[in-house]
Design a protein around this motif. Structure first.
Motif, short mmCIF file in Angstrom:
data_model
loop_
_atom_site.label_atom_id
_atom_site.label_comp_id
_atom_site.label_asym_id
_atom_site.label_seq_id
_atom_site.Cartn_x
_atom_site.Cartn_y
_atom_site.Cartn_z
N HIS A 267 0.84 -1.21 0.00
CA HIS A 267 0.00 0.00 0.00
C HIS A 267 0.87 1.26 0.00
O HIS A 267 0.63 2.19 -0.78
N SER A 298 -9.25 4.87 -6.40
CA SER A 298 -9.73 4.64 -5.04
C SER A 298 -11.06 3.89 -5.05
O SER A 298 -11.31 3.03 -4.19
N CYS A 301 -10.40 0.29 -5.49
CA CYS A 301 -10.00 -0.30 -4.22
C CYS A 301 -11.22 -0.75 -3.43
O CYS A 301 -11.27 -1.88 -2.91
N ASN A 305 -12.22 -4.59 -2.27
CA ASN A 305 -12.42 -4.91 -0.86
C ASN A 305 -13.77 -5.57 -0.62
O ASN A 305 -13.91 -6.43 0.26
N ALA A 317 -6.20 -4.23 -3.38
CA ALA A 317 -7.03 -3.08 -3.03
C ALA A 317 -6.21 -1.97 -2.39
O ALA A 317 -6.32 -0.79 -2.75
N LEU A 321 -5.41 1.80 -3.61
CA LEU A 321 -5.73 2.92 -2.71
C LEU A 321 -4.53 3.84 -2.56
O LEU A 321 -4.67 5.07 -2.52
#
Length: 411
Positions: A267, A298, A301, A305, A317, A321
């Motif tokens: 991430h 985003s 993501c 999820n 994800a 993000l």
């Protein structure tokens, strides 16, 4: 190397050290909170307090640096961060949730200073190079993405008794576990202090010291300021909310700490690797398109999820993000530079970061409540609402700008 390039290089290094410490803290804070708090829904309270303190520190930090200059101001911030990390060590050894909350609160004040690294670079850059300067400083997080989770894993058991090493993650005595992570943060702070001594940024001119420009109300009414704030505030808030809840969700779905740390690492790589080219993308495609791209990533993501809870779902994800946050954060920070004159920059930057971190603090605290009281899915649905607001703001700004252009063409 001229002084301007040296300043940017040192700011990149300081950003890397600051972000490494923050990533270590973000990786462990919710887990420490679960171990220490009687009410498990308060697990993310330390991180929420960190964000709240960051918000509250932005304005005093700006005022301090206006008076004493960037270098001394940044050094004061680092000393505050060292104190916060040191208190965190003491809190873990004493198994005190309230003291750990105080430690993260103090460390959050340090983060209020860190936010100005990117603006310090932008203020010293030419208009054509401004987006790249911001992007390069943010790219310091690449080192943090690589080093942070690894350092967290390496240092978390420094003070754990061998007899406790094999205890279940959430059942281990918090008296010693993760204390090493906080010690590592102290070491990083000391290194940053050394680097900051080499920064030489000219003080504000007499004009900047004596004049204040427009009122904050007048500045805040500009569409460009409104959209910049929405992009930063909601993009950062979404990222903080989902990222904070992810380690807790992964442990709840029977993933190991090492797996959760690896996901956070990917991430953070997504957050900062794009900074190597985000500035160039902004120069090529425009600020608004990059913010829009961040919002779309985003939203992807969120979709992933909601599709599953496997390690791959979490990893992909959170990677998306991170990239989405980068585009929205760098794009919005660049857009903000169009909202003020040189004499207005300190208060405008302070107001922007104050509003941004206020929402981030709220979103961080909300994540724990939503996860504990509702579900992982609800966390993501709330994030989707944030993205929709950004999309509406971008559409409104395009309409406003088009209307202004049309009125000028008829004159």
């Amino acid at each position: 190397m001229n002084q301007a390039k040296k300043n940017v290089s040192l700011l990149v290094a300081c950003q890397a050290l600051a972000m490494t410490g923050s990533i270590i803290l973000f990786t462990i804070a919710a887990l420490v909170g679960v171990s220490l708090a009687a009410d498990k829904s308060l697990a993310t309270l330390p991180l929420a307090l960190l964000q709240l303190a960051t918000m509250c520190a932005t304005i005093p930090a700006a005022l301090l640096m206006r008076q004493v200059g960037r270098r001394l101001g940044f050094m004061v911030g680092v000393l505050i961060g060292t104190l916060g990390a040191g208190l965190g060590v003491l809190a873990i050894f004493q198994s005190s949730f309230s003291l750990f909350c105080l430690a993260t609160l103090i460390f959050g004040c340090f983060n209020g200073f860190v936010g100005y690294y990117r603006f310090a670079a932008a203020d010293a850059a030419t208009e054509a190079f401004r987006s790249q300067a911001i992007s390069f400083v943010v790219s310091g997080g690449i080192i943090a993405a690589i080093a942070g989770p690894g350092l967290a894993i390496w240092s978390k058991d420094w003070f754990v008794e061998p007899s406790l090493a094999n205890e279940p993650l959430l059942n281990q005595a918090a008296s010693a576990e993760y204390a090493g992570c906080l010690v590592m943060i102290v070491i990083l702070q000391i290194a940053a202090l050394v680097l900051l001594s080499g920064i030489d940024i000219p003080p504000l001119s007499e004009q900047e010291q004596q004049k204040s420009g427009r009122s904050l109300g007048a500045i805040a009414q500009q569409p460009v300021f409104i959209v910049a704030v929405f992009g930063s505030m909601l993009g950062y808030g979404l990222m903080a909310m989902v990222m904070t809840a992810t380690p807790l969700a992964m442990v709840a779905f029977s993933h190991s700490f090492e797996t959760a740390a690896s996901v956070i690492q990917w991430h953070v790589l997504g957050m900062f690797v794009p900074s190597l080219f985000t500035g160039f993308l902004i120069a090529r495609f425009g600020t608004l398109r990059i913010i829009l791209a961040g919002a779309i990533l985003s939203s992807l993501c969120i979709a992933i999820n909601l599709m599953g809870t496997g390690a791959l779902h979490f990893g992909v994800a959170l990677l998306l993000l991170g990239v989405g946050w980068n585009f929205m954060f760098v794009g919005s920070s660049t857009l903000l530079t169009q909202a003020y004159t040189p004499v207005e920059r300190a208060k405008t930057q302070a107001m922007h970061d104050f509003l941004m971190f206020a929402f981030v603090a709220f979103a961080t605290f909300l994540s724990g409540r939503l996860l504990e009281s509702f579900s992982w899915a609800v966390v993501n649905y709330i994030g989707l609402v944030m993205i929709l607001i950004v999309l509406v703001a971008l559409g409104w700004f395009r309409q406003q700008r088009g209307a202004i252009a049309k009125s000028h063409s008829t004159l």
